[in-house]
Design an enzyme around this catalytic site. Structure first.
Site, PDB file in Angstrom:
ATOM      1  N   ASP A  37       1.316  -1.000  -0.073  1.00 23.55           N
ATOM      2  CA  ASP A  37       0.336  -0.563  -0.334  1.00 23.55           C
ATOM      3  C   ASP A  37       0.883   1.147  -0.307  1.00 23.55           C
ATOM      4  O   ASP A  37       1.964   1.729   0.717  1.00 23.55           O
ATOM      5  CB  ASP A  37      -0.589  -0.595   1.470  1.00 23.55           C
ATOM      6  CG  ASP A  37      -2.008   1.293   1.264  1.00 23.55           C
ATOM      7  OD1 ASP A  37      -3.185   0.147   0.722  1.00 23.55           O
ATOM      8  OD2 ASP A  37      -1.736   2.114   0.747  1.00 23.55           O
ATOM      9  N   ASP A  63       4.085   3.038  -4.400  1.00 19.47           N
ATOM     10  CA  ASP A  63       2.324   3.811  -5.407  1.00 19.47           C
ATOM     11  C   ASP A  63       3.161   3.119  -6.161  1.00 19.47           C
ATOM     12  O   ASP A  63       3.227   2.492  -7.046  1.00 19.47           O
ATOM     13  CB  ASP A  63       2.888   5.263  -5.747  1.00 19.47           C
ATOM     14  CG  ASP A  63       1.774   5.845  -6.310  1.00 19.47           C
ATOM     15  OD1 ASP A  63       1.037   4.913  -7.495  1.00 19.47           O
ATOM     16  OD2 ASP A  63       1.817   7.425  -6.511  1.00 19.47           O
ATOM     17  N   VAL A  64       1.242   1.884  -6.840  1.00 21.74           N
ATOM     18  CA  VAL A  64       1.007   1.538  -7.843  1.00 21.74           C
ATOM     19  C   VAL A  64       1.628   1.947  -9.222  1.00 21.74           C
ATOM     20  O   VAL A  64       1.772   1.063 -10.358  1.00 21.74           O
ATOM     21  CB  VAL A  64       0.161   0.237  -8.241  1.00 21.74           C
ATOM     22  CG1 VAL A  64      -0.172  -0.332  -6.669  1.00 21.74           C
ATOM     23  CG2 VAL A  64      -0.907   1.365  -7.759  1.00 21.74           C
ATOM     24  N   ASN A  90      -5.970  -4.551  -6.041  1.00 27.51           N
ATOM     25  CA  ASN A  90      -7.153  -3.804  -5.215  1.00 27.51           C
ATOM     26  C   ASN A  90      -6.792  -2.263  -5.859  1.00 27.51           C
ATOM     27  O   ASN A  90      -8.173  -1.451  -4.897  1.00 27.51           O
ATOM     28  CB  ASN A  90      -7.298  -4.679  -3.797  1.00 27.51           C
ATOM     29  CG  ASN A  90      -8.333  -3.998  -3.073  1.00 27.51           C
ATOM     30  OD1 ASN A  90      -9.083  -4.181  -3.280  1.00 27.51           O
ATOM     31  ND2 ASN A  90      -7.819  -3.215  -1.814  1.00 27.51           N
ATOM     32  N   TYR A 156     -12.626   8.548 -13.236  1.00 26.57           N
ATOM     33  CA  TYR A 156     -13.010   6.447 -12.451  1.00 26.57           C
ATOM     34  C   TYR A 156     -13.525   5.737 -12.818  1.00 26.57           C
ATOM     35  O   TYR A 156     -13.352   4.939 -13.557  1.00 26.57           O
ATOM     36  CB  TYR A 156     -13.855   7.278 -11.096  1.00 26.57           C
ATOM     37  CG  TYR A 156     -14.436   5.857 -10.666  1.00 26.57           C
ATOM     38  CD1 TYR A 156     -12.834   5.491  -9.412  1.00 26.57           C
ATOM     39  CD2 TYR A 156     -15.378   5.492 -10.059  1.00 26.57           C
ATOM     40  CE1 TYR A 156     -13.135   4.160  -9.043  1.00 26.57           C
ATOM     41  CE2 TYR A 156     -15.261   4.971  -9.196  1.00 26.57           C
ATOM     42  CZ  TYR A 156     -14.414   3.488  -8.611  1.00 26.57           C
ATOM     43  OH  TYR A 156     -14.649   2.876  -7.552  1.00 26.57           O
ATOM     44  N   LYS A 160     -12.463   2.488 -14.919  1.00 27.96           N
ATOM     45  CA  LYS A 160     -13.265   0.978 -14.168  1.00 27.96           C
ATOM     46  C   LYS A 160     -13.510   0.762 -15.294  1.00 27.96           C
ATOM     47  O   LYS A 160     -13.735  -1.206 -15.273  1.00 27.96           O
ATOM     48  CB  LYS A 160     -14.029   1.474 -12.701  1.00 27.96           C
ATOM     49  CG  LYS A 160     -13.364   1.761 -11.755  1.00 27.96           C
ATOM     50  CD  LYS A 160     -12.400   1.580 -11.288  1.00 27.96           C
ATOM     51  CE  LYS A 160     -11.943   1.635  -9.732  1.00 27.96           C
ATOM     52  NZ  LYS A 160     -11.108   0.650  -9.531  1.00 27.96           N
TER      53      LYS A 160
END
Length: 282
Positions: A37, A63-64, A90, A156, A160
């Site tokens: 995370d 950070d992803v 996730n 967003y 998604k």
């Protein structure tokens, strides 16, 4: 829930919300955990909690958006546990605005985390999961916003839809190469998480906090919709119960809010019928 002793579970976005509850549930079921995370304080607290309960946990703060860090996380996970049975891609963030007014930096941030972050997880973990030649699973968190459109959060919603279709393609390609890895996509509606507070972890160099749009009535009203919805969402424990139950059944599209199913089928009918989208009454 099945017995996960001897199984390894990796989770990004593990310090809060759905990721945190997944970690707790799999720890209680005996799994070895790899947790990542950007939120160092909450992640450290979770690791301490799980280790005090007897779980084996490795963790990484990053950070992803940072692929080398994701690759290092995967490498450390395979080195520690030998294999990965479940990988939960996730981590995610949200922003609001109108398409024509929202700062472009918001789009960069949303797409980098919610889409490229998922790609980074796939690229880092899936080759090793394929190579281990064992039945295992990649679980990408999308959203009901990957199945239904609402007008509040365009970046967003776009991200998604992208992560959901990416997961569909991933599973098709895994089938195409005869892999024992299967993909799944989680599409929750509102869950009682801290998603509305994700801005606190945003790198200040990625946006102008003084952009005039953030002081407009439009922005404040849209953000209030997000913040106001969180307390009325599905409890995290209930969402995760559904996720695990459906995953263990082999479900591909994991829907945590069945009340939205008629709207999903209605959307498909509307597409076939060429119907114009309709605003949601608030």
């Amino acid at each position: 829930m099945q017995d996960y002793h001897g199984k390894a579970v990796a989770i990004t976005g593990a310090a809060n919300g759905i990721g945190q509850e997944l970690a707790r549930r799999f720890a209680a079921a005996g799994a070895q955990l790899a947790l990542a995370d950007i939120d160092a304080d909450h992640l450290d607290a979770l690791v301490k909690e799980l280790e005090e309960g007897g779980a084996q946990v490795l963790s990484a703060v990053f950070d992803v958006r940072d692929y080398p860090a994701m690759e290092a996380f995967a490498r450390e996970t395979f080195a520690a546990y030998g294999s990965v049975d479940l990988f939960f891609n996730n981590a995610g963030v949200i922003s609001v605005g109108t398409v024509w007014e929202q700062p472009l930096s918001d789009w960069d941030w949303l797409l980098d985390v919610n889409v490229k972050g998922v790609v980074h997880g796939i690229k880092a973990f899936v080759p090793g999961m394929i190579a281990q030649d064992l039945p295992c699973h990649v679980v990408n968190t999308s959203s009901i916003a990957g199945l239904l459109t609402v007008e509040n959060s365009p970046a967003y919603v776009a991200s998604k839809f992208a992560s959901l279709s990416l997961t569909e393609v991933l599973d098709l390609q895994l089938q195409g190469v005869g892999s024992k890895v299967t993909a799944h996509v989680v599409c929750p509606a509102v869950v009682q998480t801290d998603l509305d507070n994700c801005l606190r972890h945003r790198d200040p160099s990625t946006y102008d906090a003084d952009d005039p749009y953030y002081r407009t009535d439009d922005y404040r009203a849209r953000m209030a919709v997000v913040t106001g919805s969180m307390p009325h969402g599905l409890p995290v424990v209930d969402a995760v119960e559904t996720i695990i139950t459906e995953l263990e059944k082999g479900t591909f599209y994991i829907l945590t809010h069945p009340a939205y199913n008629p709207a999903i089928t209605g959307r498909v009918a509307g597409i076939v019928g060429g119907v114009r989208p309709t605003l949601v009454a608030r």
